[in-house]
Design an enzyme around this catalytic site. Structure first.
Site, PDB file in Angstrom:
ATOM      1  N   THR A  10      16.008  -1.968   4.441  1.00  0.00           N
ATOM      2  CA  THR A  10      15.674  -2.719   3.714  1.00  0.00           C
ATOM      3  C   THR A  10      15.804  -3.190   2.613  1.00  0.00           C
ATOM      4  O   THR A  10      15.662  -1.860   2.079  1.00  0.00           O
ATOM      5  CB  THR A  10      13.643  -2.989   3.862  1.00  0.00           C
ATOM      6  OG1 THR A  10      13.013  -3.756   3.031  1.00  0.00           O
ATOM      7  CG2 THR A  10      13.308  -1.747   3.575  1.00  0.00           C
ATOM      8  N   TYR A  58       6.161   0.861   2.468  1.00  0.00           N
ATOM      9  CA  TYR A  58       7.345   0.410   3.388  1.00  0.00           C
ATOM     10  C   TYR A  58       8.239   1.184   2.947  1.00  0.00           C
ATOM     11  O   TYR A  58       9.356   1.613   3.772  1.00  0.00           O
ATOM     12  CB  TYR A  58       7.209  -0.711   3.747  1.00  0.00           C
ATOM     13  CG  TYR A  58       7.969  -1.133   4.682  1.00  0.00           C
ATOM     14  CD1 TYR A  58       8.448  -0.818   6.008  1.00  0.00           C
ATOM     15  CD2 TYR A  58       8.570  -2.188   4.092  1.00  0.00           C
ATOM     16  CE1 TYR A  58       9.340  -1.195   6.679  1.00  0.00           C
ATOM     17  CE2 TYR A  58       9.868  -3.008   4.286  1.00  0.00           C
ATOM     18  CZ  TYR A  58      10.149  -2.173   5.876  1.00  0.00           C
ATOM     19  OH  TYR A  58      10.808  -2.893   6.163  1.00  0.00           O
TER      20      TYR A  58
END
Ligand code: UDP
Length: 323
Positions: A113, A137
């Site tokens: 990501t 995350y």
């Protein structure tokens, strides 16, 4: 073997893999995924933390590669429940990577990501940019990238890492689409507000240092994104080396610009509230790289905001999944 094949991106990947002649075997625990979304190959229910089950599925299918989509992926939640993110994302991926190596399945495609880059104002985010995640995350995904590099050095596990920017849209043929419960992502929440399924969309922060005060993101169509995965799998099968690719378009849109475009696409009003910033959000995340286009021959031709919202809107009005 497609982990997370019952989820939003994984289900689209299974469709693209099937079209390209592969048999996508979905491995998914159905915590956030939907059995209904598994339409393009076999389904094996299992958890990444269950090493015995992973070994069984590797032995049963002897897959040519792993595409690893399964993860907890909500920035806000990762800030309030970091333990779940480290355990599921990092612990689960480590199990999977070890199981793949033990099964001699040495081609690995991993969903990382842009959240691994963190908040780097006025920096072009290319694959060589520093990675300073500002939420659990992003930190969990960066750790998995490190694990892959170590396993390549020690065991020869070849990998393609994709750092996704913001994934949006849906299969234009309507077979699969975005369906989270609860929903947390901007575009589906906005479409809910537009058709009265929720009262309003709350804009998370209007005091960012951007032209209109709202966060800027780089949106990429899910079908373009999964096409890149098929190209990455062929890249590995052709014997090319491990590589990192950003998957974004290089165009940034603010939350307010996405709202304006949704109003134009749906021809309906968007009820909004202006709220506080969400913990863990970077001001601006835009890909500064065209490596995937240059090296993989990637052509993200559905990734304009209008098409992404139109495809999401069509799915939103007709599609849903059940467990
Ligand atoms: N966002 C928002 N309201 C919402 C959900 C998201 O303003 O209800 C904003 C969020 O702060 C971010 C952008 O929309 O700037 C995209 O958020 P999303 O959760 O869709 O994806 P993320 O960038 O977290 O991966």
């Amino acid at each position: 073997m497609v982990t997370g094949g019952a989820g939003y991106i994984g289900a689209h990947a299974c469709k693209a893999l099937r079209k390209a002649g592969f048999v996508p075997v979905t491995y998914d625990n159905l915590v956030t995924g939907w059995q209904d979304a598994v339409k393009f190959g076999p389904f094996e229910k299992g958890d990444l933390l269950d090493r015995t089950r992973l070994d069984e599925v590797f032995a049963k299918y002897e897959p040519v590669a792993v595409m690893h989509f399964a993860a907890l992926s909500q920035v806000g939640e990762s800030m309030s429940q970091p333990g779940r993110y480290w355990r599921n994302n990092v612990g689960g991926s480590l199990n999977l990577i070890e199981a793949a190596v033990d099964a001699a399945c040495m081609n690995f495609v991993f969903s990382s990501t842009c959240a691994t880059y963190g908040d780097q104002d006025n920096v072009v985010l290319d694959e060589n940019s520093d990675q300073y995640p500002i939420n659990a995350y992003g930190a969990s995904k960066r750790a998995i990238e490190d694990i892959l590099r170590d396993f390549e050095a020690a065991h020869g596990l070849r990998h393609v890492i994709y750092r996704y920017f913001n994934v949006a849209g849906a299969d234009p043929e309507g077979e699969v689409g975005e369906f989270h419960q609860p929903e947390t992502h901007l575009i589906p929440l906005m479409l809910d507000a537009i058709d009265g399924k929720r009262d309003a969309l709350t804009i998370f922060g209007t005091d960012y240092d951007t032209p209109d005060g709202t966060c800027i993101r780089d949106y990429v169509h899910v079908c373009d994104l999964v096409d890149a995965h098929v190209l990455g799998l062929k890249w590995l099968q052709d014997g090319k080396g491990s590589r990192v690719f950003n998957l974004g378009t290089g165009c940034g849109f603010s939350v307010r610009e996405v709202i304006d475009q949704s109003r134009a696409v749906t021809n309906r009003a968007v009820p909004i509230n202006e709220g506080a910033r969400r913990a863990g959000d970077a001001t601006k995340l835009v890909s500064g790289s065209s490596r995937a286009k240059a090296e993989l021959g990637w052509k993200p031709d559905r990734s304009n905001l209008n098409t992404m919202i139109a495809d999401a809107w069509r799915w939103h009005q007709t599609g849903h999944f059940d467990k």
